[in-house]
Enzyme design. Sequence first.
Site, PDB file in Angstrom:
ATOM      1  NE  ARG A  59     -96.193  47.832 -12.923  1.00 38.46           N
ATOM      2  CZ  ARG A  59     -94.896  47.557 -12.926  1.00 38.46           C
ATOM      3  NH1 ARG A  59     -94.498  46.300 -12.868  1.00 38.46           N
ATOM      4  NH2 ARG A  59     -93.991  48.514 -12.975  1.00 38.46           N
ATOM      5  CB  SER A  90    -106.555  42.389  28.433  1.00 32.40           C
ATOM      6  OG  SER A  90    -105.812  43.180  27.520  1.00 32.40           O
ATOM      7  CE  LYS A  95     -93.942  42.379 -16.810  1.00 23.85           C
ATOM      8  NZ  LYS A  95     -92.461  42.454 -16.808  1.00 23.85           N
ATOM      9  CG  MET A 132     -87.845  38.232 -10.130  1.00 20.11           C
ATOM     10  SD  MET A 132     -89.259  37.124 -10.092  1.00 20.11           S
ATOM     11  CE  MET A 132     -90.597  38.225 -10.515  1.00 20.11           C
ATOM     12  N   GLY A 191     -88.171  45.502 -11.238  1.00 19.47           N
ATOM     13  CA  GLY A 191     -86.730  45.413 -11.385  1.00 19.47           C
ATOM     14  C   GLY A 191     -86.060  44.299 -10.608  1.00 19.47           C
ATOM     15  CE1 TYR A 238    -109.030  46.116  25.144  1.00 21.70           C
ATOM     16  CE2 TYR A 238    -111.154  45.192  25.776  1.00 21.70           C
ATOM     17  CZ  TYR A 238    -109.827  45.468  26.064  1.00 21.70           C
ATOM     18  OH  TYR A 238    -109.286  45.077  27.266  1.00 21.70           O
ATOM     19  CB  CYS A 285    -103.375  45.425  26.200  1.00 17.86           C
ATOM     20  SG  CYS A 285    -102.803  44.141  27.329  1.00 17.86           S
ATOM     21  NE  ARG A 314     -90.919  43.013 -20.381  1.00 21.47           N
ATOM     22  CZ  ARG A 314     -91.709  44.088 -20.350  1.00 21.47           C
ATOM     23  NH1 ARG A 314     -92.752  44.163 -21.161  1.00 21.47           N
ATOM     24  NH2 ARG A 314     -91.485  45.064 -19.497  1.00 21.47           N
ATOM     25  CG  HIS A 345     -84.831  50.396  -9.940  1.00 23.93           C
ATOM     26  ND1 HIS A 345     -84.084  50.705  -8.825  1.00 23.93           N
ATOM     27  CD2 HIS A 345     -85.239  49.111  -9.775  1.00 23.93           C
ATOM     28  CE1 HIS A 345     -84.025  49.648  -8.034  1.00 23.93           C
ATOM     29  NE2 HIS A 345     -84.719  48.681  -8.583  1.00 23.93           N
TER      30      HIS A 345
END
Length: 927
Positions: free
Chosen positions: A363, A811, A50, A130, A128, A899, A879, A119, A479
């Site tokens: 923002r 692997s 902010k 804080m 919302g 991979y 894997c 703020r 909100h």
Amino acid sequence: MFLAVRAARRRGDSPVPETQDPHVTPSEPSKFVYDFTEGNKDLKDLLGGKGANLAEMTNLGLPVPPGFTITTEACKVYLDSGQEPAALRAEVSEHLEALEATMGKKLGQADDPLLVSVRSGAKFSMPGMMDTVLNIGLSDASVSGLAAQAGDERFAWDSYRRLIQMFGKTVLGVDGDLFEEALEEAKQAKGVRVDVDLDAADLKNLVGQFKDIVAKETGRDFPQEPREQMDLAVRAVFDSWNTDRAKLYRRQERIPGDLGTAVNVCSMVFGNLGPDSGTGVAFTRDPASGQQGVYGDYLQNAQGEDVVAGIRNTVPLADLEGIDKPSYDELMQIMETLETHYKDLCDIEFTIERGKLWMLQTRVGKRTAGAAFRIATQLVDQGLIDEAEALQRVNGAQLAQLMFPRFDENAKTQQIGRAIAASPGAAVGKAVFDSYTAVKWSRSGEKVILIRRETNPDDLNGMIAAEGILTSRGGKTSHAAVVARGMGKTCVCGAEELEVDTKRRCMTAPGGIVVEEGDLISIDGSSGKVYLGEVPVVPSPVVEYFEGRMHAGADDADELVKAVHRIMAYADRVRRLRVRANADNAEDAARARRFGAQGIGLCRTEHMFLGERREMVERLILADTDADREAALGGLLPLQKADFVELFEAMDGLPVTVRLLDPPLHEFLPDITELSVRVALAESRKDANENDLRLLQAVHKLHEQNPMLGLRGVRLGLVIPGLFAMQVRAIAEAAAERKNAAKGDPRAEIMIPLVGTVQELEIVREEAEQVIAEVEQARGVDLKLTLGTMIELPRAALTAGQIAESADFFSFGTNDLTQTVWGFSRDDVEASFFTAYLEKGIFGVSPFETIDKDGVGSLVRSAAEAGRATRPDLKLGVCGEHGGDPESVHFFHEVGLDYVSCSPFRIPVARLEAGRAAAESLGSDSR
């Protein structure tokens, strides 16, 4: 000592010990406060999102009320020590004096008071979660001066009651319901429904009631000294970093807990000065769909919290053109400026004070998954970003959301309402009317829809637990909508025609239809429709695209599908990591190939013997003579071969890694308790079965306290003669048959599991090579089969250089490696204590979900380096389920694996993240 206190403070666990000097902190920064004219958007770590963006807008010459930002570093010192930095008060005083000089008035002065907002503003948006306090500086002495200054007595008393209400709840810890109840009683006594219909006398009386509530609940009067109000509010914002809801939100969004929040002190501008004033939230594009246009909410005669709280229903932003065209035109121009400057969707908060537009925040806006893909490609087409940046604007979690099913448009439904489509998705569940019930039922396995008039930050637990959220108030900027979009939850807001009664725990729809708690409902976050009962679902168009049932180039192709196709095509072009599938049968293999798999990274042969075939493996394990064992192996061979023929056909031309049998014995042996009971009952009846007695004796002999660390994997292959040889023969013969008869191109890779020492691998490899040679000679083919191993034990990772001497590939089995490194049993710990570990901040996320880079990851890294030092051409893959986790894929790219392998439905996610990792690396290299 300092580190212990620091850790405790950041967790919010305990105060500073009395023996520690709270003003002594190591290496404090030299500057804790920055004027809005001093910062820029790149200082989010220091100024929070902010504050950095307020500074950026100030630099751009946009109308931002003057103010200053207290840095995140000040917050961190406070959280570490329990006290603000010693230099902070003087710095704040200096900047406050400068602000007063700019505004030509002093904080809280009686005749013409300067009022400020305090703020929060962390680096990452936490809507919302804080605290914020508006109208700081008002008091019994200055409220009349504000009324005279504004020429509006009602406005002054409205602002004062708001201050006491917000300050009392946020700073002094008073139960907010006490203020709400007093406000409701005042409206009922007046016979009105909304607070704007209360006059100055009503509000003055309400101020008195609010002050009485504060005195009764806290034992002190509401503070009248303006600077005390501001200092206490700053502390409250710092403290709000460690509230339960903030910590829960950070865990949900994977935001680090040690960042702290900045505090923004901004001169107040007022949207509650009458019909020519108001407040609103705007988006430069629709955050739900990504479409360009005029999106947002506006509320006349209101302060900013009224909009995001959803307590009054707003009007669409487009209506502002008819209400105040000059402000509307100026806002549209500013929105275009901001989007071009930030090169992204911007979320904007603004206030109009008697026809004067002020920008309070901007923002980069949260958006739905579909909007993220559409906006990224739109910005490429507009020349604002390139393809590499577009790839960074989306992520695998968003792609996964787009693959969820949607409601069947052709199904019979009973629609009971329609509201604002705030966050897309198809959610079905039982209606619940409070967060506690949502969490309780969810933990019992129920799917629920959380229904509220409006949500507030205290509802976060319930929102996380629910399949979707439905509110009767609020819009796309409420909100509920903002938080739901951030979490990827289905949300429908502002369903005014649905009357929600949280006390009676029911909802009434037009026509007298009543939805009681526990009734099934369905909500469509894409259309805003609400249905009674369960609506069937169908596959998403994105899944149909990946499966080849929808062509992205077709004229009538879904716009979202086109956007996904473009970004996936670029990801596939730039990624280095190949993506394979974990698949155990031809059907899964074929699906995986349609989803873009470049082979099979893990075929678990024990999965081929579940169900009806399970007894065949049981007979093999329990065989006590060579003849019995050979008979069991002979029965298994043709079944294995047939399975592999189908698998090689489905994956022809692509590698297929087959893991030899790796069953924990308890999965294939009769349950010892059930068998013991059966035998005992038979003996009591004196009709015991001789076979059951022998079986029980054998099971007792093989019974293990911890089967996951017992006779399995390579150990089983070495203890049961011929087992691995049978499997290798089945693989080789299936490959030969595919190559000879079908003229195919089978590319089998044989993987030996649970190796802990190179000697184990050498013995199995020698036997396997002999079998392969026999098949090649008998069939007249050159199969070019490779042999490697899973690295799933810490010892294997630590001796990887030795093991690589006998392995063509590694692997990494990160599921078992995580278990053995941590000493966790995955089957047990996630249900027993992981929740507590997450809540206490020991884990940011489960190590079974995202790889533990410091522990398990360091073993993967060192094993990869040691293996390639021995054998430079060693192929490396993973894997475990981490192969489909977005954050883990980036780590595997960084480590240099070849991979990743994951379940078929996670393949698109892994492909996207592999591309993002490569693009990110290219960007880092260029910088």
